[in-house]
Enzyme design. Structure first.
Site, PDB file in Angstrom:
ATOM      1  N   ASP A  13      27.899   7.355  17.492  1.00 30.92           N
ATOM      2  CA  ASP A  13      26.559   7.199  16.906  1.00 30.92           C
ATOM      3  C   ASP A  13      26.582   6.755  15.449  1.00 30.92           C
ATOM      4  O   ASP A  13      25.699   7.102  14.660  1.00 30.92           O
ATOM      5  CB  ASP A  13      25.758   8.518  17.024  1.00 30.92           C
ATOM      6  N   GLY A  40      24.915   5.610  23.836  1.00 31.72           N
ATOM      7  CA  GLY A  40      23.500   5.336  23.573  1.00 31.72           C
ATOM      8  C   GLY A  40      23.472   4.456  22.348  1.00 31.72           C
ATOM      9  O   GLY A  40      23.785   4.906  21.252  1.00 31.72           O
ATOM     10  N   HIS A  41      23.198   3.183  22.534  1.00 31.75           N
ATOM     11  CA  HIS A  41      23.292   2.202  21.451  1.00 31.75           C
ATOM     12  C   HIS A  41      21.913   1.649  21.120  1.00 31.75           C
ATOM     13  O   HIS A  41      21.279   1.010  21.950  1.00 31.75           O
ATOM     14  CB  HIS A  41      24.236   1.061  21.865  1.00 31.75           C
ATOM     15  N   GLN A 224      31.373   5.132  21.793  1.00 32.02           N
ATOM     16  CA  GLN A 224      31.869   6.407  21.248  1.00 32.02           C
ATOM     17  C   GLN A 224      32.512   6.172  19.866  1.00 32.02           C
ATOM     18  O   GLN A 224      32.082   5.293  19.153  1.00 32.02           O
ATOM     19  CB  GLN A 224      32.862   7.084  22.222  1.00 32.02           C
ATOM     20  N   GLY A 302      19.269  13.391  23.742  1.00 35.18           N
ATOM     21  CA  GLY A 302      18.223  13.988  22.905  1.00 35.18           C
ATOM     22  C   GLY A 302      18.683  15.205  22.126  1.00 35.18           C
ATOM     23  O   GLY A 302      17.907  15.825  21.403  1.00 35.18           O
TER      24      GLY A 302
END
Ligand code: GDP
Ligand code: IMO
Ligand code: MG
Length: 431
Positions: A13, A40-41, A224, A302
């Protein structure tokens, strides 16, 4: 040859997708080479937000060859949902291709990941529950399915005959969960064979050989982060693939001699989702302030991200194992309102006072290590619309200089906000 890898140089992230998206404009080929839908990009273009999990961020540009490589694991439902959402938003996916050698995350991989996590108590890893570990375990154990297996009925039948009896015994006896019949699995494979069909690139060897021969610009998009690497991260609190720069070679099918640059993307602070050691973690109001201003909540799950000060010891380690040639530093705007900013320059062992300037890979001693900080003055102004290095406040420049000095590689990209436009590119690897 200018081929460039973008890797996360912390625990994920870091803003990799934003950097990939920026550079993709100048690239001809964009390859996602490891991981799966645990990623999650987020890419923001003119206030529009796109969230990618499996599909390379480069698809937002036309006429690029976007490739999902052999080192990835593909969860069919996620791929279908993600591709459909992009098509619905008008993104042309005709440029997207999948390696026939990529592995498939099957429904029982997700079941096993969830049950393992829920039953591990205080030993849990805090995975994304996307079946990543079980899919890679089966790949390494040679009990997995690859995309190409979906298109040979006889082979698929015999693979399922070999895989399912043992898998079902494990599901039933060990995990005490539902089993899968061969008919059900064949049906599933048939459905997704059709969905994947337009994307499968059996000619990938010719395509990539041609790209290399014609000196096309190849951009590798990591998922990652180096500290989550299966071999070099904080094992066992890691993912099951190789996010290090070397992973780009094994995962894409393009060997290491074809890579020129490895850009390590680092936030101006550190975050981590899930369990595991984190020496500069802030559990106080400063950590909370970073989380709130930086909107540090997972794109995929989330979950609130754990936050801490920038760790130069860890970054130096990432330069070695990740093969980093330069840094892209993101989210420095999060510090716009901070009086002071700390950078960890060493660790001190509270048992005997020993100072570590190089990262100790034995995580069993991390609980005894406390960060040694240097404190820098904040800039106390909004830098999120600044377009050139020379316009940055002096304290921001000093901060960046300090980071470069401590980490030992140059900062070539400075990100001051989520949008494509909010970036200062000091040197573009493709120009
Ligand atoms: P990735 O997994 O490394 O691609 O990163 P994520 O997309 O999971 O998380 C990075 C988040 O920070 C996203 O919401 C981005 O839109 C946002 N972001 C990226 N760069 C910057 C920046 O320089 N400043 C701010 N404020 N947000 C950024
Ligand atoms: P991007 O690409 C941050 C973390 C999980 C967990 C560990 C193992 O967006 O940076 P897994 O589901 O892979 O078996 O979980 O790795 N993790 C990530 N953390 N960003 C990611 O991806 C991550 N992908 C996995 O939280 O700690
Ligand atoms: Mg992410």
């Amino acid at each position: 040859m200018k081929n460039t890898v973008v890797v996360g140089a912390q625990w994920g992230d870091e803003g990799k997708a934003k950097i990939t998206d920026l550079l993709a404009e100048y690239a001809d080929v964009i390859i996602r080479y490891q991981g799966g839908c645990n990623a999650g990009h987020t890419v923001v273009v003119n206030n529009e937000t796109y969230k990618f999990h499996l599909i390379p961020s480069g698809v937002l540009y036309k006429n690029k060859f976007c490739f999902i490589g052999a080192g990835t694991v593909i969860h069919p439902e996620t791929f279908l949902k993600e591709s459909q959402e992009l098509i619905d938003r008008g993104v042309d996916l005709s440029c997207l291709k999948i390696s026939p050698l990529a592995s498939i995350t099957l429904p029982y991989h997700i079941d096993i990941d969830g049950i393992s996590e829920n039953s591990s108590g205080k030993n849990k890893i805090g995975t994304t529950k996307k079946g990543i570990g079980p899919t890679y375990s089966d790949k390494i154990g040679r009990h997995g399915l690859k995309i190409q297996d979906l298109y040979d009925e006889e082979l698929l039948n015999s693979r399922l005959d070999a895989i399912l009896p043992l898998k079902n015994k494990i599901l039933e006896k060990v995990y005490q969960t539902k089993t899968y019949s061969k008919e059900e699995m064949l049906e599933y494979c048939k459905k997704y064979a059709e969905i994947f069909k337009p994307y499968v690139c059996n000619e990938w060897v010719s395509e990539l050989s041609k790209a290399i021969k014609e000196d096309k610009k190849i951009l590798f998009e990591g998922a990652q982060g180096i500290m989550l690497d299966i071999d070099y991260g904080t094992y066992p609190f890691v993912t099951s693939s190789n996010p290090i720069g070397g992973g780009a070679a094994t995962g894409s099918g393009i060997g290491p001699t074809h890579i020129k640059n490895v850009i390590g993307v680092t936030k101006a602070y550190v975050t981590r989702v899930g369990e595991g050691p984190f020496i500069t973690e802030l559990t106080d109001e400063i950590g909370e302030k970073i989380r709130t201003i930086g909107a540090e909540f997972g794109t995929t799950t989330g979950r609130p991200r754990r936050c801490g000060w920038f760790d130069a010891v860890l970054s130096k380690y990432c330069v070695l194992v990740g093969g980093l040639t330069q840094m892209a530093i993101t989210k420095i705007d999060v510090f716009n309102n901070f009086d002071e900013i700390k950078i960890c320059v060493a660790y001190k062992d509270i048992r005997n006072g020993q100072i570590y300037k190089d990262y100790p890979t034995n995580i069993n001693i991390h609980k005894y290590l406390e960060p040694v900080y240097e404190t820098l003055k904040g800039w106390k102004s909004d830098i999120s619309n600044i377009k050139s290095f020379s316009d940055l406040p002096e304290n921001t420049k000093s901060y960046l200089k300090k980071v470069e000095e401590l980490v030992g590689i140059p900062v070539k990209i400075i990100s001051v906000g989520p949008d494509r436009e909010q970036t200062i590119i000091l040197e573009n690897p493709f120009k």
